[in-house]
Design a protein around this motif. Structure first.
Motif, PDB file in Angstrom:
ATOM      1  N   MET A 129       0.838  -1.207   0.000  1.00  0.00           N
ATOM      2  CA  MET A 129       0.000   0.000   0.000  1.00  0.00           C
ATOM      3  C   MET A 129       0.871   1.255   0.000  1.00  0.00           C
ATOM      4  O   MET A 129       0.574   2.231  -0.693  1.00  0.00           O
ATOM      5  N   GLU A 130       1.933   1.239   0.776  1.00  0.00           N
ATOM      6  CA  GLU A 130       2.823   2.407   0.827  1.00  0.00           C
ATOM      7  C   GLU A 130       3.436   2.674  -0.552  1.00  0.00           C
ATOM      8  O   GLU A 130       3.551   3.817  -0.987  1.00  0.00           O
ATOM      9  N   PHE A 131       3.814   1.617  -1.212  1.00  0.00           N
ATOM     10  CA  PHE A 131       4.433   1.738  -2.529  1.00  0.00           C
ATOM     11  C   PHE A 131       3.418   2.273  -3.549  1.00  0.00           C
ATOM     12  O   PHE A 131       3.740   3.131  -4.381  1.00  0.00           O
ATOM     13  N   ILE A 132       2.198   1.766  -3.453  1.00  0.00           N
ATOM     14  CA  ILE A 132       1.117   2.272  -4.306  1.00  0.00           C
ATOM     15  C   ILE A 132       0.920   3.759  -4.030  1.00  0.00           C
ATOM     16  O   ILE A 132       0.835   4.579  -4.945  1.00  0.00           O
ATOM     17  N   GLY A 133       0.877   4.094  -2.739  1.00  0.00           N
ATOM     18  CA  GLY A 133       0.648   5.478  -2.324  1.00  0.00           C
ATOM     19  C   GLY A 133       1.744   6.410  -2.831  1.00  0.00           C
ATOM     20  O   GLY A 133       1.461   7.482  -3.372  1.00  0.00           O
ATOM     21  N   ASP A 134       2.997   5.999  -2.690  1.00  0.00           N
ATOM     22  CA  ASP A 134       4.116   6.838  -3.135  1.00  0.00           C
ATOM     23  C   ASP A 134       4.081   7.041  -4.644  1.00  0.00           C
ATOM     24  O   ASP A 134       4.370   8.131  -5.152  1.00  0.00           O
ATOM     25  N   ASN A 135       3.745   5.994  -5.343  1.00  0.00           N
ATOM     26  CA  ASN A 135       3.693   6.077  -6.792  1.00  0.00           C
ATOM     27  C   ASN A 135       2.547   6.980  -7.264  1.00  0.00           C
ATOM     28  O   ASN A 135       2.704   7.786  -8.184  1.00  0.00           O
ATOM     29  N   PHE A 136       1.426   6.853  -6.569  1.00  0.00           N
ATOM     30  CA  PHE A 136       0.258   7.675  -6.898  1.00  0.00           C
ATOM     31  C   PHE A 136       0.557   9.145  -6.597  1.00  0.00           C
ATOM     32  O   PHE A 136       0.136  10.041  -7.325  1.00  0.00           O
ATOM     33  N   LYS A 137       1.303   9.361  -5.540  1.00  0.00           N
ATOM     34  CA  LYS A 137       1.658  10.719  -5.125  1.00  0.00           C
ATOM     35  C   LYS A 137       2.510  11.411  -6.194  1.00  0.00           C
ATOM     36  O   LYS A 137       2.275  12.571  -6.528  1.00  0.00           O
ATOM     37  N   ARG A 138       3.493  10.723  -6.738  1.00  0.00           N
ATOM     38  CA  ARG A 138       4.334  11.394  -7.731  1.00  0.00           C
ATOM     39  C   ARG A 138       3.571  11.641  -9.028  1.00  0.00           C
ATOM     40  O   ARG A 138       3.859  12.576  -9.761  1.00  0.00           O
ATOM     41  N   MET A 139       2.566  10.805  -9.294  1.00  0.00           N
ATOM     42  CA  MET A 139       1.693  11.104 -10.430  1.00  0.00           C
ATOM     43  C   MET A 139       0.908  12.377 -10.142  1.00  0.00           C
ATOM     44  O   MET A 139       0.725  13.230 -11.009  1.00  0.00           O
ATOM     45  N   GLY A 140       0.472  12.486  -8.884  1.00  0.00           N
ATOM     46  CA  GLY A 140      -0.292  13.657  -8.456  1.00  0.00           C
ATOM     47  C   GLY A 140       0.484  14.948  -8.642  1.00  0.00           C
ATOM     48  O   GLY A 140      -0.091  15.977  -9.011  1.00  0.00           O
ATOM     49  N   HIS A 141       1.785  14.902  -8.404  1.00  0.00           N
ATOM     50  CA  HIS A 141       2.598  16.105  -8.572  1.00  0.00           C
ATOM     51  C   HIS A 141       2.525  16.614 -10.011  1.00  0.00           C
ATOM     52  O   HIS A 141       2.504  17.821 -10.250  1.00  0.00           O
ATOM     53  N   MET A 142       2.474  15.695 -10.964  1.00  0.00           N
ATOM     54  CA  MET A 142       2.377  16.112 -12.371  1.00  0.00           C
ATOM     55  C   MET A 142       0.967  16.574 -12.706  1.00  0.00           C
ATOM     56  O   MET A 142       0.778  17.566 -13.407  1.00  0.00           O
ATOM     57  N   VAL A 143      -0.020  15.850 -12.177  1.00  0.00           N
ATOM     58  CA  VAL A 143      -1.416  16.201 -12.475  1.00  0.00           C
ATOM     59  C   VAL A 143      -1.748  17.581 -11.915  1.00  0.00           C
ATOM     60  O   VAL A 143      -2.454  18.371 -12.551  1.00  0.00           O
ATOM     61  N   LYS A 144      -1.209  17.879 -10.733  1.00  0.00           N
ATOM     62  CA  LYS A 144      -1.521  19.172 -10.096  1.00  0.00           C
ATOM     63  C   LYS A 144      -0.588  20.285 -10.550  1.00  0.00           C
ATOM     64  O   LYS A 144      -0.677  21.407 -10.055  1.00  0.00           O
ATOM     65  N   GLY A 145       0.357  19.951 -11.445  1.00  0.00           N
ATOM     66  CA  GLY A 145       1.248  20.984 -11.969  1.00  0.00           C
ATOM     67  C   GLY A 145       2.341  21.389 -10.988  1.00  0.00           C
ATOM     68  O   GLY A 145       2.963  22.445 -11.151  1.00  0.00           O
ATOM     69  N   GLU A 146       2.576  20.568  -9.973  1.00  0.00           N
ATOM     70  CA  GLU A 146       3.659  20.879  -9.018  1.00  0.00           C
ATOM     71  C   GLU A 146       5.015  20.483  -9.589  1.00  0.00           C
ATOM     72  O   GLU A 146       6.047  20.848  -9.057  1.00  0.00           O
ATOM     73  N   GLN A 147       4.934  19.698 -10.655  1.00  0.00           N
ATOM     74  CA  GLN A 147       6.130  19.222 -11.337  1.00  0.00           C
ATOM     75  C   GLN A 147       5.791  19.220 -12.826  1.00  0.00           C
ATOM     76  O   GLN A 147       4.635  18.966 -13.172  1.00  0.00           O
ATOM     77  N   PRO A 148       6.769  19.488 -13.702  1.00  0.00           N
ATOM     78  CA  PRO A 148       6.432  19.493 -15.134  1.00  0.00           C
ATOM     79  C   PRO A 148       5.891  18.126 -15.568  1.00  0.00           C
ATOM     80  O   PRO A 148       6.415  17.094 -15.138  1.00  0.00           O
ATOM     81  N   TYR A 149       4.832  18.161 -16.363  1.00  0.00           N
ATOM     82  CA  TYR A 149       4.252  16.919 -16.884  1.00  0.00           C
ATOM     83  C   TYR A 149       5.156  16.365 -17.975  1.00  0.00           C
ATOM     84  O   TYR A 149       5.503  17.060 -18.916  1.00  0.00           O
ATOM     85  N   GLU A 150       5.544  15.095 -17.801  1.00  0.00           N
ATOM     86  CA  GLU A 150       6.328  14.417 -18.840  1.00  0.00           C
ATOM     87  C   GLU A 150       5.574  13.168 -19.234  1.00  0.00           C
ATOM     88  O   GLU A 150       5.403  12.257 -18.420  1.00  0.00           O
ATOM     89  N   LYS A 151       5.135  13.157 -20.468  1.00  0.00           N
ATOM     90  CA  LYS A 151       4.249  12.082 -20.926  1.00  0.00           C
ATOM     91  C   LYS A 151       4.843  10.693 -20.690  1.00  0.00           C
ATOM     92  O   LYS A 151       4.182   9.822 -20.118  1.00  0.00           O
ATOM     93  N   GLU A 152       6.082  10.499 -21.103  1.00  0.00           N
ATOM     94  CA  GLU A 152       6.666   9.146 -21.015  1.00  0.00           C
ATOM     95  C   GLU A 152       6.803   8.683 -19.560  1.00  0.00           C
ATOM     96  O   GLU A 152       6.520   7.530 -19.235  1.00  0.00           O
ATOM     97  N   ALA A 153       7.247   9.606 -18.704  1.00  0.00           N
ATOM     98  CA  ALA A 153       7.388   9.253 -17.284  1.00  0.00           C
ATOM     99  C   ALA A 153       6.023   8.920 -16.703  1.00  0.00           C
ATOM    100  O   ALA A 153       5.864   7.943 -15.958  1.00  0.00           O
ATOM    101  N   PHE A 154       5.014   9.710 -17.077  1.00  0.00           N
ATOM    102  CA  PHE A 154       3.674   9.499 -16.534  1.00  0.00           C
ATOM    103  C   PHE A 154       3.107   8.149 -16.974  1.00  0.00           C
ATOM    104  O   PHE A 154       2.474   7.440 -16.197  1.00  0.00           O
ATOM    105  N   ILE A 155       3.385   7.788 -18.212  1.00  0.00           N
ATOM    106  CA  ILE A 155       2.942   6.480 -18.718  1.00  0.00           C
ATOM    107  C   ILE A 155       3.607   5.367 -17.900  1.00  0.00           C
ATOM    108  O   ILE A 155       2.967   4.391 -17.510  1.00  0.00           O
ATOM    109  N   LYS A 156       4.868   5.561 -17.614  1.00  0.00           N
ATOM    110  CA  LYS A 156       5.599   4.561 -16.826  1.00  0.00           C
ATOM    111  C   LYS A 156       5.002   4.438 -15.422  1.00  0.00           C
ATOM    112  O   LYS A 156       4.761   3.332 -14.940  1.00  0.00           O
ATOM    113  N   TYR A 157       4.721   5.563 -14.782  1.00  0.00           N
ATOM    114  CA  TYR A 157       4.144   5.532 -13.433  1.00  0.00           C
ATOM    115  C   TYR A 157       2.775   4.841 -13.453  1.00  0.00           C
ATOM    116  O   TYR A 157       2.438   4.074 -12.563  1.00  0.00           O
ATOM    117  N   ALA A 158       1.997   5.161 -14.493  1.00  0.00           N
ATOM    118  CA  ALA A 158       0.646   4.602 -14.565  1.00  0.00           C
ATOM    119  C   ALA A 158       0.696   3.095 -14.772  1.00  0.00           C
ATOM    120  O   ALA A 158      -0.108   2.344 -14.200  1.00  0.00           O
TER     121      ALA A 158
END
Ligand code: HEC
Length: 150
Positions: A39-68
């Protein structure tokens, strides 16, 4: 005809195998440890996706696909470690007294995670945002009913 029944037999066999494929952990605390870290690993991974979705970090398509796609791999993992005899941790008793409801909540999350992985491919942030929100809701819905408050 023969071929068809062979295929059916093989499919039944695989269905039975996949139902019984889960072996229990040696000790209940090992199961709790496994699902906690899953669960922690899921949570951490979801969190870094959130940073891109919320614009706190630049959105990078390839990285986001990998996280997803990683999230899709991780999402089912903790659930092999919830079974009678492993009560405790942050899991409410309802996980074990209402396995059907718990499973439904899990399936909803898996569908939402699948959708997010699909939308990630599109690179369309509007669609990604909606799918991301859907996953977040599916986590929360289960936590509200089946996870102890901190
Ligand atoms: C079907 C139910 C269910 C779903 C869906 C679910 N969780 Fe959990 N989650 C739990 C339970 C139960 C626990 C407590 C596990 C334990 O400690 O034994 C937990 C714990 C956690 C924890 C804290 C670690 C811990 O063990 O206390 C995090 C972080 C977490 N979940 C993140 C997520 C995220 C992010 C999602 C969605 C992508 C998600 N969860 C989806 C049931 C669920």
């Amino acid at each position: 005809m023969k071929k068809v029944s062979l295929v059916i037999a093989a499919a039944t066999c695989m269905a039975v195998l996949s139902m019984t494929a889960h072996a229990e952990f040696l000790k209940p605390e090992e199961a709790r440890h496994y699902r906690h870290h899953g669960m922690e690993f899921i949570g951490d991974n979801f969190k870094r996706m959130g940073h891109m979705v919320k614009g706190e970090q630049p959105y990078e398509k390839e990285a986001f696909i990998k996280y997803a796609s990683l999230l899709k791999t991780l999402a089912p993992l903790p659930f092999e470690a919830f079974y009678k005899g492993t009560e405790g941790g942050d899991a409410k008793d309802e996980v074990f007294t209402d396995p059907e409801g718990f499973n439904k909540a899990k399936d909803k999350m898996l569908v939402a995670v699948d959708k997010l992985a699909t939308e990630a491919q599109s690179g369309d942030m509007k669609k990604i945002k909606i799918a991301f929100g859907g996953v977040g809701q599916s986590c929360k819905a289960c936590h509200d009913n089946y996870r102890k408050d901190d």
